[in-house]
Design a protein around this motif. Structure first.
Motif, mmCIF file in Angstrom:
data_model
loop_
_atom_site.group_PDB
_atom_site.id
_atom_site.type_symbol
_atom_site.label_atom_id
_atom_site.label_comp_id
_atom_site.label_asym_id
_atom_site.label_seq_id
_atom_site.Cartn_x
_atom_site.Cartn_y
_atom_site.Cartn_z
ATOM 1 N N LYS A 261 50.796 -49.690 -10.819
ATOM 2 C CA LYS A 261 50.552 -51.134 -10.839
ATOM 3 C C LYS A 261 50.071 -51.553 -12.225
ATOM 4 O O LYS A 261 49.704 -50.733 -13.068
ATOM 5 C CB LYS A 261 49.500 -51.508 -9.788
ATOM 6 C CG LYS A 261 49.876 -51.135 -8.358
ATOM 7 C CD LYS A 261 51.063 -51.919 -7.860
ATOM 8 C CE LYS A 261 51.441 -51.538 -6.419
ATOM 9 N NZ LYS A 261 50.424 -51.933 -5.454
ATOM 10 N N THR A 262 50.066 -52.862 -12.470
ATOM 11 C CA THR A 262 49.641 -53.421 -13.752
ATOM 12 C C THR A 262 48.556 -54.461 -13.522
ATOM 13 O O THR A 262 48.664 -55.282 -12.605
ATOM 14 C CB THR A 262 50.826 -54.071 -14.482
ATOM 15 O OG1 THR A 262 51.834 -53.074 -14.718
ATOM 16 C CG2 THR A 262 50.395 -54.653 -15.814
ATOM 17 N N VAL A 263 47.539 -54.430 -14.365
ATOM 18 C CA VAL A 263 46.467 -55.417 -14.303
ATOM 19 C C VAL A 263 46.603 -56.348 -15.505
ATOM 20 O O VAL A 263 46.626 -55.897 -16.656
ATOM 21 C CB VAL A 263 45.080 -54.753 -14.319
ATOM 22 C CG1 VAL A 263 43.982 -55.813 -14.363
ATOM 23 C CG2 VAL A 263 44.900 -53.863 -13.101
ATOM 24 N N THR A 264 46.710 -57.621 -15.234
ATOM 25 C CA THR A 264 46.736 -58.639 -16.277
ATOM 26 C C THR A 264 45.345 -59.251 -16.375
ATOM 27 O O THR A 264 44.814 -59.731 -15.379
ATOM 28 C CB THR A 264 47.765 -59.725 -15.961
ATOM 29 O OG1 THR A 264 49.062 -59.123 -15.822
ATOM 30 C CG2 THR A 264 47.817 -60.765 -17.055
ATOM 31 N N PHE A 265 44.755 -59.218 -17.561
ATOM 32 C CA PHE A 265 43.383 -59.694 -17.698
ATOM 33 C C PHE A 265 43.286 -60.723 -18.817
ATOM 34 O O PHE A 265 44.146 -60.814 -19.700
ATOM 35 C CB PHE A 265 42.438 -58.527 -18.002
ATOM 36 C CG PHE A 265 42.685 -57.851 -19.324
ATOM 37 C CD1 PHE A 265 42.059 -58.288 -20.488
ATOM 38 C CD2 PHE A 265 43.555 -56.769 -19.413
ATOM 39 C CE1 PHE A 265 42.289 -57.665 -21.705
ATOM 40 C CE2 PHE A 265 43.796 -56.139 -20.634
ATOM 41 C CZ PHE A 265 43.167 -56.592 -21.783
ATOM 42 N N ALA A 266 42.200 -61.501 -18.764
ATOM 43 C CA ALA A 266 41.919 -62.490 -19.799
ATOM 44 C C ALA A 266 40.424 -62.764 -19.806
ATOM 45 O O ALA A 266 39.756 -62.663 -18.778
ATOM 46 C CB ALA A 266 42.695 -63.780 -19.558
ATOM 47 N N ALA A 267 39.901 -63.081 -20.988
ATOM 48 C CA ALA A 267 38.484 -63.411 -21.126
ATOM 49 C C ALA A 267 38.332 -64.464 -22.213
ATOM 50 O O ALA A 267 39.023 -64.420 -23.233
ATOM 51 C CB ALA A 267 37.664 -62.165 -21.466
ATOM 52 N N GLN A 268 37.404 -65.407 -21.989
ATOM 53 C CA GLN A 268 37.140 -66.463 -22.951
ATOM 54 C C GLN A 268 35.631 -66.645 -23.089
ATOM 55 O O GLN A 268 34.852 -66.163 -22.269
ATOM 56 C CB GLN A 268 37.771 -67.783 -22.499
ATOM 57 C CG GLN A 268 39.277 -67.753 -22.355
ATOM 58 C CD GLN A 268 39.832 -69.093 -21.923
ATOM 59 O OE1 GLN A 268 39.268 -70.140 -22.228
ATOM 60 N NE2 GLN A 268 40.949 -69.065 -21.211
ATOM 61 N N GLY A 269 35.226 -67.356 -24.155
ATOM 62 C CA GLY A 269 33.815 -67.664 -24.313
ATOM 63 C C GLY A 269 33.386 -67.694 -25.762
ATOM 64 O O GLY A 269 34.200 -67.592 -26.687
ATOM 65 N N GLN A 270 32.071 -67.853 -25.944
ATOM 66 C CA GLN A 270 31.462 -67.894 -27.259
ATOM 67 C C GLN A 270 30.543 -66.677 -27.398
ATOM 68 O O GLN A 270 29.653 -66.477 -26.571
ATOM 69 C CB GLN A 270 30.635 -69.179 -27.433
ATOM 70 C CG GLN A 270 31.300 -70.444 -26.918
ATOM 71 C CD GLN A 270 32.562 -70.797 -27.669
ATOM 72 O OE1 GLN A 270 32.624 -70.615 -28.886
ATOM 73 N NE2 GLN A 270 33.565 -71.309 -26.966
ATOM 74 N N LEU A 271 30.750 -65.878 -28.460
ATOM 75 C CA LEU A 271 29.950 -64.683 -28.689
ATOM 76 C C LEU A 271 29.027 -64.902 -29.878
ATOM 77 O O LEU A 271 29.428 -65.485 -30.888
ATOM 78 C CB LEU A 271 30.841 -63.472 -28.953
ATOM 79 C CG LEU A 271 31.820 -63.067 -27.842
ATOM 80 C CD1 LEU A 271 32.630 -61.852 -28.280
ATOM 81 C CD2 LEU A 271 31.076 -62.773 -26.554
ATOM 82 N N LEU A 272 27.783 -64.408 -29.731
ATOM 83 C CA LEU A 272 26.799 -64.519 -30.801
ATOM 84 C C LEU A 272 26.019 -63.226 -30.914
ATOM 85 O O LEU A 272 25.577 -62.662 -29.908
ATOM 86 C CB LEU A 272 25.830 -65.676 -30.513
ATOM 87 C CG LEU A 272 24.554 -65.720 -31.377
ATOM 88 C CD1 LEU A 272 24.904 -66.021 -32.834
ATOM 89 C CD2 LEU A 272 23.562 -66.735 -30.834
ATOM 90 N N LEU A 273 25.841 -62.762 -32.161
ATOM 91 C CA LEU A 273 24.964 -61.633 -32.454
ATOM 92 C C LEU A 273 23.972 -62.078 -33.512
ATOM 93 O O LEU A 273 24.348 -62.408 -34.637
ATOM 94 C CB LEU A 273 25.764 -60.428 -32.957
ATOM 95 C CG LEU A 273 24.933 -59.242 -33.474
ATOM 96 C CD1 LEU A 273 24.041 -58.685 -32.373
ATOM 97 C CD2 LEU A 273 25.838 -58.150 -34.042
#
Length: 741
Positions: A261-273
């Motif tokens: 099987k195949t997993v389609t993924f996505a992620a969004q947002g604002q990153l801060l260090l």
């Protein structure tokens, strides 16, 4: 003055022309390819690396210091023949004059075909750890070398630290790069291939458009990941703040764990260090994986110590069963439609070794859970749970009975039906069945011992309504804990129909055969409901009160039953013996003694009773019941026998003391005279437990003893009548005794 300005201008123009001419001459008359050996030696002496230049070196001097390297490789001095990096081409240009101000102004930086190979050997040493280091000499250091001290920096050097270089790049492009990591000790390999990186202008404190694509892979397990990252990178070196704004990560995962099987993924947002504050944040989280959709925010504090995570997470309603199938996994077998509606909202906190979910609002199908779940130690799998549910149907999520179990059940039901038919035929004149149902219990593995032995759990669960084995339990409470292979059920209680129950006990899986100890209290619960929930035809109705203390060992139903030991006491009030008219059986016995035949059909098929009670002693699956007592209107029943739980069979001898037929229209054939009152009429109950009282028949063997006793009493009466006072009482008693034996 005007002439002076013109002269100065001409001088500056002349100087510029001279510089340009010198640059042209240097770049055309001076070829750096003629000095490759010197360049390699400088790399060894100054950078402590082994530089291999197989291709041409191109360069320019002014106004850009340009450099192009082709077909180059870099190795450590410790292993000069094993390059850890090579590239097809590196091209960059730097403005000359800003370098004097410690400013790096570069045009486009382009890297083609970079290969970076990182390797950790069997001793755990990484090849990158030798970069820039001088190999230790083979000979030992002289005493002078050993005692010499490193040169201390001057006061001026200590007081004037180097200022950071200002970076200014028009763009950065990396094409077809590859990074590979291997661990010889574990055999694991990780790789990033076909890396494509492109950026906009790179400046401090400005947003830098970034696009990165790559194919990631591992060999244990075999996984392939296609990724694409877009966003705007911003770094503020003076403040030690780094941001990735409008981050969008997407891709696909495939490999052995996903079973094709195949997993389609996505992620969004604002990153801060923020390194100065030791804080990292991910806000505006949007995550998806196939059907799964989640929102949230995360913040990490104390990056310089033990990181502390806190935030919130919300998972939109999705079909968990389909999601698990879409990632190539399988859930345990359960009812169709289960786990089709799952939704979660929670606050979370954690550390690298723990995770806590607070303020949980979890919806599973028709159930809602609230409370807290914590894993206090990932390594020990320490689970803590405090949950409250409105309603939960456990049966919906249990595995359905196997085909073998259903087949065995059908065979058993057929045997019981056949036995019942035989027992009911001929108005009870047929002989009793010789053996009860066989193979009543399953040999299938019952408990996951290996998993339970590692369990570290403390659970406190409450349910408004809990359905278990088709029993509707209200106000259910479950408190249990387990650690080191010893599981303790502190309390399992609830309201069941008009009554209630409570159980507690332990399960010890620290030894080869699990040992179960259980104490149970049941108060005024309908006995027929409990039996019906187990798929059995109830032989009795009534409100049961039970107290038991039982032990057993083994990892199957059959093993536990065969090792069952303990004690129990029970009382059933206001009950009915189903499909068993004891009054009719008694009438038949009396009619036999009266030498008459019953004139009518049985008036009913059941026998109501006021109370049924007794005590049980369990020894290796056989329950002995020496004091069974049943109070039935018009009679009292006493019993003594065994229930063999191993085969779900019984063997009882029952005695009925009759008070007489109290019905309005008694059958003349079974009218009870005074001479029958007080006599214990014998029944024998033997056969499958499912038959209940239907397996009870007149005990012909003991009926002979009753007939002899009654005959003796009649002879005694005649002796009294004939002899009267003619003989001594001692002689009359002796004569009567001869006929009563």
């Amino acid at each position: 003055m005007k002439a002076f300005g013109k002269i100065l201008g001409l001088v500056l123009l002349g100087l510029l022309l001279i510089v340009v001419a010198l640059g042209f001459a240097l770049t055309h008359l001076f070829d750096p390819n003629d000095y490759k050996d010197e360049i390699r030696q400088i790399a060894r002496d100054k950078a402590h690396i082994e530089l291999t230049l197989n291709g041409d070196i191109g360069w320019s001097l002014f106004p850009w210091l340009g450099l192009e390297l082709h077909d180059a490789a870099v190795a450590t001095l410790a292993k000069p023949a094993e390059p850890f990096a090579d590239l097809q081409m590196l091209g960059l240009s730097v403005r000359v004059l800003p370098l004097l101000r410690r400013e790096v102004q570069m045009s486009d930086v382009r890297v083609e075909g970079l290969n970076l190979r990182l390797n950790r050997d069997k001793d755990g040493h990484g090849n990158w750890e030798d970069i820039g280091k001088v190999p230790k000499p083979a000979t030992t250091a002289t005493p002078a070398d050993a005692t010499s001290e490193p040169e201390q920096p001057t006061t001026a050097q200590a007081e004037k630290p180097a200022q950071p270089i200002r970076l200014d790049i028009d763009s950065l492009t990396v094409n077809n790069a590859r990074v590979e990591y291997s661990d010889e000790k574990t055999g694991k390999q990780f790789s990033a291939e076909s890396i494509q990186l492109s950026t906009g202008p790179v400046h401090d404190s400005t947003n830098i458009p970034v696009k990165l694509t790559a194919f990631l892979g591992t060999n244990q397990p075999v996984l392939r990941v296609r990724t694409e990252l877009n966003g705007e990178l911003r770094f503020e070196r003076a403040l030690q703040r780094y941001k990735l704004e409008d981050m969008k990560l997407s891709g696909e995962v495939a490999g052995d764990p996903l079973q094709g099987k195949t997993v389609t993924f996505a992620a969004q947002g604002q990153l801060l260090l923020d390194k100065a504050a030791n804080v990292a944040e991910w806000t505006g989280i949007k995550v998806s994986a196939n059907q799964l959709r989640a929102l949230g925010e995360l913040k990490v504090n104390d990056l310089d110590k033990t990181p502390q995570v806190n935030g919130g997470l919300s998972i939109a309603q999705f079909d968990l069963a389909k999601f698990v199938d879409s990632i190539g996994q399988k859930l345990p077998a359960m009812a169709e439609g289960s786990l089709s509606k799952v939704e979660l909202a929670t606050r979370l906190t954690g550390t690298p070794s723990s995770l806590t979910l607070d303020d949980i609002n979890l919806k599973v199908d028709d159930s809602t859970f609230t409370g807290r779940i914590a894993v206090e130690d990932f390594a020990k799998q320490s689970l803590r749970a405090t949950l409250k549910a409105d309603t939960f149907n456990v049966d919906r999520y249990l595995a359905p009975k196997s085909a073998e179990a259903n087949s065995a059940k059908q065979v058993r039901q057929a045997e019981v039906a056949s036995t019942e038919a035989d027992a009911m035929a001929g108005a009870g004149s047929t002989p009793l069945p010789q053996s009860p149902t066989k193979e009543a219990w399953s040999n299938e593995r019952l408990l996951p011992v290996e998993r339970l032995s590692k369990l570290d759990v403390d659970a406190d669960l409450t349910f408004g309504q809990l359905t278990l084995e088709k029993l509707p339990i209200h106000n259910a409470v479950l408190k249990a804990n387990g650690q080191g292979g010893l599981l303790t059920l502190s309390s399992l209680r609830g309201d069941l129909y008009e009554g209630n129950f409570e159980a507690k006990g332990t399960l010890d899986v620290r030894q080869q055969a699990p040992v179960l100890n259980m104490q149970t209290q049941i108060s005024r619960v309908p006995a027929e409901k409990i039996l019906e929930s187990q798929g059995k035809e109830p032989p009795v109705k009534g409100l049961v009160t039970l107290n038991s203390t039982l032990t057993g060992s083994g990892n199957s139903q059959k093993a536990l039953i065969e090792t069952l030991n303990g004690n129990a006491s029970f009382v059933i009030n206001n009950g009915v013996l189903l499909n068993a008219n004891l009054e009719q059986q008694l009438c038949k016995g009396i009619a036999t003694l009266n030498r008459k035949s019953l004139s009518g059909e049985p008036r009913g098929k059941d026998t109501p009773f006021q109370e049924l009670k007794g005590n049980l002693t369990f020894r290796n699956g056989v329950a002995s019941n020496p004091d069974l007592k049943v109070r039935i209107p018009g009679m009292t029943v006493n019993g003594d026998g065994d229930i063999d739980l191993r085969v779900l069979g019984m063997d009882y001898r029952v005695g009925i003391i009759v008070e007489g037929d109290k019905s309005d229209m008694p059958d003349p054939a079974c009218q009870v005279s005074e001479k029958f009152v007080g006599i214990q009429w014998p029944l024998r109950c033997r056969g499958p437990l499912e038959l209940g009282a239907k397996a009870c028949r007149l005990d012909n063997e003991r009926m002979g003893q009753v007939a002899s006793k009654l005959a003796g009493e009649r002879i005694s009466e005649k002796i009294d009548e004939k002899l009267g006072d003619k003989v001594s009482p001692e002689l009359k008693d002796a004569l009567k005794g001869l006929f009563k034996r």
